[in-house]
Scaffold this active site. Sequence first.
Site, PDB file in Angstrom:
ATOM      1  N   LYS A  17      22.206   8.925 -33.206  1.00 30.17           N
ATOM      2  CA  LYS A  17      22.436   8.230 -32.135  1.00 30.17           C
ATOM      3  C   LYS A  17      21.904   6.825 -31.943  1.00 30.17           C
ATOM      4  O   LYS A  17      22.420   6.115 -31.139  1.00 30.17           O
ATOM      5  CB  LYS A  17      22.322   8.921 -30.878  1.00 30.17           C
ATOM      6  CG  LYS A  17      22.732  10.650 -31.059  1.00 30.17           C
ATOM      7  CD  LYS A  17      22.561  11.098 -29.467  1.00 30.17           C
ATOM      8  CE  LYS A  17      21.204  12.043 -29.712  1.00 30.17           C
ATOM      9  NZ  LYS A  17      21.292  13.181 -30.583  1.00 30.17           N
ATOM     10  N   VAL A  56      27.644  11.604 -31.472  1.00 30.40           N
ATOM     11  CA  VAL A  56      27.954  12.406 -30.241  1.00 30.40           C
ATOM     12  C   VAL A  56      28.821  13.728 -30.261  1.00 30.40           C
ATOM     13  O   VAL A  56      30.087  13.203 -31.082  1.00 30.40           O
ATOM     14  CB  VAL A  56      28.580  11.499 -29.097  1.00 30.40           C
ATOM     15  CG1 VAL A  56      28.931  12.235 -27.708  1.00 30.40           C
ATOM     16  CG2 VAL A  56      27.451  10.339 -28.901  1.00 30.40           C
ATOM     17  N   GLU A  91      15.591  19.770 -29.019  1.00 27.65           N
ATOM     18  CA  GLU A  91      14.731  18.824 -29.648  1.00 27.65           C
ATOM     19  C   GLU A  91      13.327  19.438 -29.780  1.00 27.65           C
ATOM     20  O   GLU A  91      12.913  20.467 -28.953  1.00 27.65           O
ATOM     21  CB  GLU A  91      14.790  17.724 -28.692  1.00 27.65           C
ATOM     22  CG  GLU A  91      16.042  17.140 -28.512  1.00 27.65           C
ATOM     23  CD  GLU A  91      16.587  16.307 -29.736  1.00 27.65           C
ATOM     24  OE1 GLU A  91      15.576  15.869 -30.720  1.00 27.65           O
ATOM     25  OE2 GLU A  91      17.714  16.123 -30.047  1.00 27.65           O
ATOM     26  N   LYS A 119      23.132   9.551 -25.545  1.00 28.16           N
ATOM     27  CA  LYS A 119      24.413   9.811 -25.748  1.00 28.16           C
ATOM     28  C   LYS A 119      25.341   8.998 -24.959  1.00 28.16           C
ATOM     29  O   LYS A 119      26.249   8.545 -25.339  1.00 28.16           O
ATOM     30  CB  LYS A 119      24.882  11.474 -25.822  1.00 28.16           C
ATOM     31  CG  LYS A 119      24.186  12.141 -26.955  1.00 28.16           C
ATOM     32  CD  LYS A 119      24.409  13.777 -26.662  1.00 28.16           C
ATOM     33  CE  LYS A 119      23.892  14.455 -27.841  1.00 28.16           C
ATOM     34  NZ  LYS A 119      23.394  15.951 -27.631  1.00 28.16           N
ATOM     35  N   GLY A 144      27.123  21.985 -34.484  1.00 21.40           N
ATOM     36  CA  GLY A 144      25.834  22.321 -35.317  1.00 21.40           C
ATOM     37  C   GLY A 144      25.851  21.487 -36.478  1.00 21.40           C
ATOM     38  O   GLY A 144      26.711  20.487 -36.564  1.00 21.40           O
TER      39      GLY A 144
HETATM   40  N1  LIG Z   1      21.001  19.005 -36.782  1.00 19.93           N
HETATM   41  C1  LIG Z   1      22.250  18.763 -36.269  1.00 19.93           C
HETATM   42  O1  LIG Z   1      23.124  19.684 -35.723  1.00 19.93           O
HETATM   43  C2  LIG Z   1      22.607  17.377 -35.548  1.00 19.93           C
HETATM   44  C3  LIG Z   1      23.821  17.287 -34.880  1.00 19.93           C
HETATM   45  C4  LIG Z   1      24.146  15.962 -34.465  1.00 19.93           C
HETATM   46  C5  LIG Z   1      23.792  14.856 -34.837  1.00 19.93           C
HETATM   47  N2  LIG Z   1      22.387  15.168 -35.658  1.00 19.93           N
HETATM   48  C6  LIG Z   1      21.545  13.816 -36.079  1.00 19.93           C
HETATM   49  O2  LIG Z   1      21.519  13.717 -37.432  1.00 19.93           O
HETATM   50  C7  LIG Z   1      20.363  13.326 -37.937  1.00 19.93           C
HETATM   51  C8  LIG Z   1      19.622  14.256 -38.853  1.00 19.93           C
HETATM   52  O3  LIG Z   1      19.300  15.543 -38.214  1.00 19.93           O
HETATM   53  P1  LIG Z   1      18.911  16.624 -39.197  1.00 19.93           P
HETATM   54  O4  LIG Z   1      18.833  17.613 -38.203  1.00 19.93           O
HETATM   55  O5  LIG Z   1      19.411  16.646 -40.438  1.00 19.93           O
HETATM   56  O6  LIG Z   1      17.239  16.096 -39.030  1.00 19.93           O
HETATM   57  P2  LIG Z   1      16.141  16.735 -40.014  1.00 19.93           P
HETATM   58  O7  LIG Z   1      16.476  18.281 -40.432  1.00 19.93           O
HETATM   59  O8  LIG Z   1      15.153  16.559 -39.092  1.00 19.93           O
HETATM   60  O9  LIG Z   1      15.953  15.973 -41.368  1.00 19.93           O
HETATM   61  C9  LIG Z   1      15.687  14.467 -41.183  1.00 19.93           C
HETATM   62  C10 LIG Z   1      15.589  13.851 -42.674  1.00 19.93           C
HETATM   63  O10 LIG Z   1      15.061  12.599 -42.333  1.00 19.93           O
HETATM   64  C11 LIG Z   1      13.784  12.153 -43.382  1.00 19.93           C
HETATM   65  N3  LIG Z   1      13.060  11.270 -43.013  1.00 19.93           N
HETATM   66  C12 LIG Z   1      12.632  11.133 -41.650  1.00 19.93           C
HETATM   67  N4  LIG Z   1      12.046  10.039 -41.347  1.00 19.93           N
HETATM   68  C13 LIG Z   1      12.367   9.280 -42.572  1.00 19.93           C
HETATM   69  C14 LIG Z   1      12.033   7.964 -43.027  1.00 19.93           C
HETATM   70  N5  LIG Z   1      11.340   6.982 -42.313  1.00 19.93           N
HETATM   71  N6  LIG Z   1      12.425   7.402 -44.221  1.00 19.93           N
HETATM   72  C15 LIG Z   1      13.247   8.204 -45.147  1.00 19.93           C
HETATM   73  N7  LIG Z   1      13.558   9.531 -44.663  1.00 19.93           N
HETATM   74  C16 LIG Z   1      13.075  10.028 -43.359  1.00 19.93           C
HETATM   75  C17 LIG Z   1      13.073  13.795 -43.353  1.00 19.93           C
HETATM   76  O11 LIG Z   1      12.357  13.627 -44.249  1.00 19.93           O
HETATM   77  P3  LIG Z   1      11.427  15.084 -44.828  1.00 19.93           P
HETATM   78  O12 LIG Z   1      12.439  15.998 -45.526  1.00 19.93           O
HETATM   79  O13 LIG Z   1      10.700  14.658 -46.030  1.00 19.93           O
HETATM   80  O14 LIG Z   1      10.961  15.339 -43.573  1.00 19.93           O
HETATM   81  C18 LIG Z   1      14.370  14.576 -43.494  1.00 19.93           C
HETATM   82  O15 LIG Z   1      14.670  14.527 -44.739  1.00 19.93           O
HETATM   83  C19 LIG Z   1      19.483  13.049 -36.802  1.00 19.93           C
HETATM   84  O16 LIG Z   1      19.556  11.579 -36.086  1.00 19.93           O
HETATM   85  C20 LIG Z   1      19.999  14.009 -35.795  1.00 19.93           C
HETATM   86  O17 LIG Z   1      19.842  13.644 -34.197  1.00 19.93           O
HETATM   87  C21 LIG Z   1      21.929  16.187 -36.043  1.00 19.93           C
END
Ligand SMILES: NC(=O)c1ccc[n+]([C@@H]2O[C@H](COP(=O)([O-])OP(=O)(O)OC[C@H]3O[C@@H](n4cnc5c(N)ncnc54)[C@H](OP(=O)(O)O)[C@@H]3O)[C@@H](O)[C@H]2O)c1
Length: 338
Positions: A120, A147, A204, A219, A315
């Site tokens: 976001k 969102v 979070e 959002k 999710g």
């Molecule tokens: N999960 C959901 O259901 C969901 C739903 C809607 C939106 N989103 C959005 O989608 C995005 C990803 O979510 P997620 O759940 O996949 O997050 P996550 O599981 O925390 O994964 C984040 C990834 O980003 C990497 N990372 C962090 N900082 C970095 C940097 N500076 N340079 C390169 N890589 C970096 C992390 O590396 P490491 O593996 O080394 O830690 C990890 O691989 C977020 O913005 C989240 O708000 C997620």
Amino acid sequence: VGFGSVGRRFVELLDGPYGRALRANGVEPSVTGIATARHGCRIAAAGLPLRRCLDVVCRQGSLGEVGAGTAVASAAELIKKVPADVLLELTPLNPRSGEPAVAHVRAALRRGLHVVTANKGPVAFAQRPLMRLSRRRGVLFLFEGAVMDGTPVFNLVGRCLKAARVLGFRGVLNSTTTRILSRVEQGATPASALREAQAAGVTEADPSYDLEGFDAAVKGCALANALMGADVRPESARRTGIGAFTPAQVRAAARTGRRIRLVVRGSRGRHGVSVVVAPESLPADDLLASAGSDGVLVLETDLMGEIGIWEGRGGVDQTAYALLSDLLEIVGSRCPGQ
Ligand SMILES: NC(=O)c1ccc[n+]([C@@H]2O[C@H](COP(=O)([O-])OP(=O)(O)OC[C@H]3O[C@@H](n4cnc5c(N)ncnc54)[C@H](OP(=O)(O)O)[C@@H]3O)[C@@H](O)[C@H]2O)c1
């Protein structure tokens, strides 16, 4: 860039239905680079071996172990060098600044890559300059997953409501507070309801970010910027957290057929578009109060009246789908008439 829950699920599905969908649209997908924070960053022009990448990262190893491609020092270097058509930006949200995602998106657009993100931050903090940059470079900047996970919001408006103007919106978009308030209505304490939401993996890392309305404000700003042409930032949103209602008040409202929900509203006034987040007492038959949903949004438009968008449980799967949907949008834009 970012190979966490969403990035890994996307890659798993790329091996099955997502790959089939892209091939059916004339595109052979190949992941030519992956950047992480703790597992290294790697580029392979011929495509990375994705199963090996998944295995290595899931057992907390380094991408250097996959035995293909070359290492690069950082996400910034990867964005500069990777041979690619599209950047998927999937790093975590920094709710105070939107970084480093904003910088990643900007660098990729400058290079002439299309960008798809579920983060976001870039939309809430820098949608207008990033859209301007993408138009100048003749590429797309898409963010359906930012969102309501994969539930169509931005693409629905962009594709199907081209002639209509979004005058305002109201939504219940933070699933943590919805789940907590529903459990408190049933007699749970806020602390135990929060623990249940945490166990379900929807909160979070810092729960105050959900409870005090910051997530909803981010959002709301993303929606206001992308759907109403606004240029607002989360710090300018008026915010009240769910603590404004005591558990006794939440239960008393439920006994009279009402539901307390954290509502985000976007509206246009004399001083431009404003975003307000606050808990409200809603009639139980209001769409925003409906049970079993992780997100509800009502758009108010000039030519189409009100349009409601309801998401069941959202999710990682739904968010990964948003990436596919945006990729197909890019494919369609390269083949007008599809
Ligand atoms: N999960 C959901 O259901 C969901 C739903 C809607 C939106 N989103 C959005 O989608 C995005 C990803 O979510 P997620 O759940 O996949 O997050 P996550 O599981 O925390 O994964 C984040 C990834 O980003 C990497 N990372 C962090 N900082 C970095 C940097 N500076 N340079 C390169 N890589 C970096 C992390 O590396 P490491 O593996 O080394 O830690 C990890 O691989 C977020 O913005 C989240 O708000 C997620």
